[in-house]
Every structure is written in C-alpha cells, then in structure tokens.
Design a protein around this motif. Structure first.
Motif, PDB file in Angstrom:
ATOM      1  N   ASP A   1      64.930 -17.260  -1.930  1.00 36.16           N
ATOM      2  CA  ASP A   1      65.261 -16.989  -0.640  1.00 36.16           C
ATOM      3  C   ASP A   1      64.160 -17.494   1.206  1.00 36.16           C
ATOM      4  OD1 ASP A   1      67.802 -16.298  -1.153  1.00 36.16           O
ATOM      5  OD2 ASP A   1      67.724 -14.291  -1.764  1.00 36.16           O
ATOM      6  N   PHE A   2      63.197 -17.205   0.694  1.00 32.24           N
ATOM      7  CA  PHE A   2      62.491 -17.481   2.087  1.00 32.24           C
ATOM      8  C   PHE A   2      62.477 -18.753   1.806  1.00 32.24           C
ATOM      9  CE2 PHE A   2      58.036 -17.820   3.360  1.00 32.24           C
ATOM     10  CZ  PHE A   2      58.190 -17.410   4.738  1.00 32.24           C
ATOM     11  N   GLU A   3      62.341 -19.634   0.789  1.00 29.67           N
ATOM     12  CA  GLU A   3      61.785 -21.280   0.688  1.00 29.67           C
ATOM     13  C   GLU A   3      62.816 -21.881   0.846  1.00 29.67           C
ATOM     14  OE1 GLU A   3      60.408 -22.318  -3.174  1.00 29.67           O
ATOM     15  OE2 GLU A   3      58.565 -20.818  -2.482  1.00 29.67           O
ATOM     16  N   ARG A   4      64.443 -21.246   0.748  1.00 25.26           N
ATOM     17  CA  ARG A   4      65.449 -21.854   1.576  1.00 25.26           C
ATOM     18  C   ARG A   4      65.762 -21.587   3.478  1.00 25.26           C
ATOM     19  NH1 ARG A   4      68.688 -18.571  -2.632  1.00 25.26           N
ATOM     20  NH2 ARG A   4      68.641 -19.988  -4.376  1.00 25.26           N
ATOM     21  N   ARG A   5      65.086 -20.911   3.779  1.00 26.66           N
ATOM     22  CA  ARG A   5      64.665 -20.305   5.031  1.00 26.66           C
ATOM     23  C   ARG A   5      63.666 -21.352   5.752  1.00 26.66           C
ATOM     24  NH1 ARG A   5      63.823 -14.301   6.065  1.00 26.66           N
ATOM     25  NH2 ARG A   5      62.615 -14.746   4.169  1.00 26.66           N
ATOM     26  N   ILE A   6      62.550 -21.142   5.010  1.00 26.61           N
ATOM     27  CA  ILE A   6      61.870 -21.848   5.543  1.00 26.61           C
ATOM     28  C   ILE A   6      62.160 -23.656   5.443  1.00 26.61           C
ATOM     29  CG2 ILE A   6      58.963 -23.785   4.975  1.00 26.61           C
ATOM     30  CD1 ILE A   6      58.733 -21.005   3.503  1.00 26.61           C
TER      31      ILE A   6
ATOM     32  N   PRO B   1      58.073 -21.852  11.626  1.00 28.87           N
ATOM     33  CA  PRO B   1      58.924 -20.639  10.238  1.00 28.87           C
ATOM     34  C   PRO B   1      59.083 -19.745  10.014  1.00 28.87           C
ATOM     35  CG  PRO B   1      56.471 -22.168  10.703  1.00 28.87           C
ATOM     36  CD  PRO B   1      57.012 -21.867  12.135  1.00 28.87           C
ATOM     37  N   PRO B   2      59.601 -19.573  10.241  1.00 29.63           N
ATOM     38  CA  PRO B   2      60.505 -17.941   9.895  1.00 29.63           C
ATOM     39  C   PRO B   2      59.616 -17.151   9.171  1.00 29.63           C
ATOM     40  CG  PRO B   2      61.618 -19.146   7.772  1.00 29.63           C
ATOM     41  CD  PRO B   2      60.956 -19.687   8.665  1.00 29.63           C
ATOM     42  N   GLU B   3      59.976 -15.743  10.123  1.00 35.40           N
ATOM     43  CA  GLU B   3      58.923 -14.148   9.347  1.00 35.40           C
ATOM     44  C   GLU B   3      60.121 -14.278   8.229  1.00 35.40           C
ATOM     45  OE1 GLU B   3      56.092 -12.700  10.374  1.00 35.40           O
ATOM     46  OE2 GLU B   3      55.897 -14.844  11.702  1.00 35.40           O
ATOM     47  N   ASP B   4      59.253 -13.204   7.570  1.00 33.10           N
ATOM     48  CA  ASP B   4      59.296 -12.240   6.370  1.00 33.10           C
ATOM     49  C   ASP B   4      58.251 -11.394   5.713  1.00 33.10           C
ATOM     50  OD1 ASP B   4      61.149 -12.760   3.195  1.00 33.10           O
ATOM     51  OD2 ASP B   4      59.220 -12.628   2.993  1.00 33.10           O
ATOM     52  N   ILE B   5      59.449 -10.364   5.240  1.00 38.03           N
ATOM     53  CA  ILE B   5      58.632  -9.132   5.502  1.00 38.03           C
ATOM     54  C   ILE B   5      57.545  -8.736   4.704  1.00 38.03           C
ATOM     55  CG2 ILE B   5      60.556  -8.368   3.828  1.00 38.03           C
ATOM     56  CD1 ILE B   5      60.802  -5.778   5.762  1.00 38.03           C
ATOM     57  N   ILE B   6      57.943  -9.564   3.316  1.00 35.04           N
ATOM     58  CA  ILE B   6      56.445  -9.373   2.299  1.00 35.04           C
ATOM     59  C   ILE B   6      55.728 -10.782   2.499  1.00 35.04           C
ATOM     60  CG2 ILE B   6      56.275  -9.757  -0.578  1.00 35.04           C
ATOM     61  CD1 ILE B   6      56.940  -7.136   0.374  1.00 35.04           C
ATOM     62  N   PHE B   7      56.547 -12.268   2.777  1.00 38.79           N
ATOM     63  CA  PHE B   7      55.460 -13.397   2.720  1.00 38.79           C
ATOM     64  C   PHE B   7      55.104 -14.442   3.335  1.00 38.79           C
ATOM     65  CE2 PHE B   7      58.803 -13.710  -1.293  1.00 38.79           C
ATOM     66  CZ  PHE B   7      57.456 -13.882  -2.320  1.00 38.79           C
ATOM     67  N   SER B   8      55.417 -13.147   4.430  1.00 43.76           N
ATOM     68  CA  SER B   8      55.098 -13.128   6.302  1.00 43.76           C
ATOM     69  C   SER B   8      53.422 -12.200   5.792  1.00 43.76           C
ATOM     70  CB  SER B   8      55.423 -12.687   7.160  1.00 43.76           C
ATOM     71  OG  SER B   8      55.896 -13.889   7.882  1.00 43.76           O
ATOM     72  N   HIS B   9      52.880 -11.915   5.030  1.00 46.46           N
ATOM     73  CA  HIS B   9      51.831 -10.823   4.769  1.00 46.46           C
ATOM     74  C   HIS B   9      51.296 -11.039   3.331  1.00 46.46           C
ATOM     75  CE1 HIS B   9      54.006  -8.418   8.073  1.00 46.46           C
ATOM     76  NE2 HIS B   9      54.631  -8.765   7.115  1.00 46.46           N
ATOM     77  N   ASP B  10      51.638 -11.844   3.360  1.00 50.17           N
ATOM     78  CA  ASP B  10      50.237 -12.729   1.946  1.00 50.17           C
ATOM     79  C   ASP B  10      49.200 -12.256   1.533  1.00 50.17           C
ATOM     80  OD1 ASP B  10      49.793 -14.435   3.762  1.00 50.17           O
ATOM     81  OD2 ASP B  10      49.707 -16.555   2.452  1.00 50.17           O
TER      82      ASP B  10
END
Length: 181
Positions: A61-66, A76-85
C-alpha cells in the motif's frame, strides 16, 4: 520449523546461538519467467511462520501511495512504519532473487522491536498476521499463496518441528496412532 506463533522467540534464539535461518520457504539463486533455480548451498534453518509475525509489515500500500504522489507531483507520503526504516532496522523478508508473484515480496521485517515499541508504532500499524479464528478463510487471501508455496521445500526436508500448535490428545499420523504428551 513450522510455527503458528506471532512472536520472534525462535528467530531470536537462532540468532543468539549463531545459527543461520530464514523466514521464507525457498531460497533461489536465479529466477526466470518459467521458474527458478533453488539455492541449497546454505546450511540454514527454515522457520515458516504460518500466521505471519508481529514484526512483519507489508509495503504494498505504501508503494501505491508513493506512485500516486509521484503522479500528482506531490511530496513523498509519510508512513508509520516505512518512513522510519532506519530506526526500525527494516529489511526485506525475502533475501535474494524472487518472483514478482511471491506473496512475501513486499513484506519487510522490523529487526529493532525495541524502537517499534518505544515509538508506540505497533499499536498504530498493522503487522502482517492472521489471527487464529474459525472465519480466517474469509480474510486469509494474503497468505494463501504463502501456504501453498510451503509444500515446495517440504519434499527436501528430513525433519520438521511445529511450534505453537496444540494437537489433540490422541493423534493419527500416517496411519499410526499415538498419544500426545
């Protein structure tokens, strides 16, 4: 090893004693349109987490939002998990070549569970897990391909261990009756 547990106890124990392990059914050397070449050169324990894990997160879903943000020429969108990789120590679950159709291709593992808990992210993000339930077949489609793929390495293993599964008091395995302890 086949486990129905969500925790990371098995992986941490294997890592602690220095035993190489992986959390996906088949390691490949190379993939093609019609198949792949199995890489059996490594001595590693295969841990199959049938119901997923508390530290697995799907990036689809994050890749779709990107892609949508790029199309809209938005930041770029923020993600609760993937923005903190980096803080979470995210790494792709599948190590090495894989097919684009692999159900685990976009699943990442948070290696730093302390950071995940310290930021209270676990309660705001949904790990890739399938709760045990009589209705799981209704919402299990994301793991169905993973389950069907688990049979592939089963033909090459000499022993297996199941964890997190309670068998009935009397079981019938391969026609032999046995009493569970």
């Amino acid at each position: 090893m086949i486990t129905f547990n969500y925790d990371t106890l098995l992986e941490r124990a294997l890592d602690t004693v220095g035993k190489p392990n992986r959390l996906f059914p088949t390691r490949l050397k190379d993939v093609s349109e019609f198949g792949g070449i199995v890489d059996d050169s490594r001595d590693e324990v295969v841990v199959l987490k049938v119901h997923g894990s508390i530290d697995w997160f799907d990036r689809t879903d994050f890749e779709r939002r990107i892609a949508w943000h790029e199309k809209q020429k938005a930041p770029p969108p923020e993600d609760i998990i993937f923005s903190h990789d980096k803080a979470l120590g995210l790494e792709r679950l599948i190590d090495g070549p894989h097919h684009n159709s692999d159900p685990l291709r976009n699943v990442y593992r948070a290696r730093n569970l302390k950071a995940l808990h310290a930021k209270n992210l676990l309660f705001r993000a949904t790990p890739r897990m399938l709760p045990p339930s009589t209705t799981k077949l209704l919402y299990a489609t994301s793991l169905n391909d993973f389950w069907s793929d688990m049979g592939t390495p089963a033909t090459t293993i000499s022993a297996w261990l199941s964890s997190g599964f309670r068998s009935p008091h009397r079981t019938n395995i391969r026609g032999k009756s046995s009493t569970a302890s």
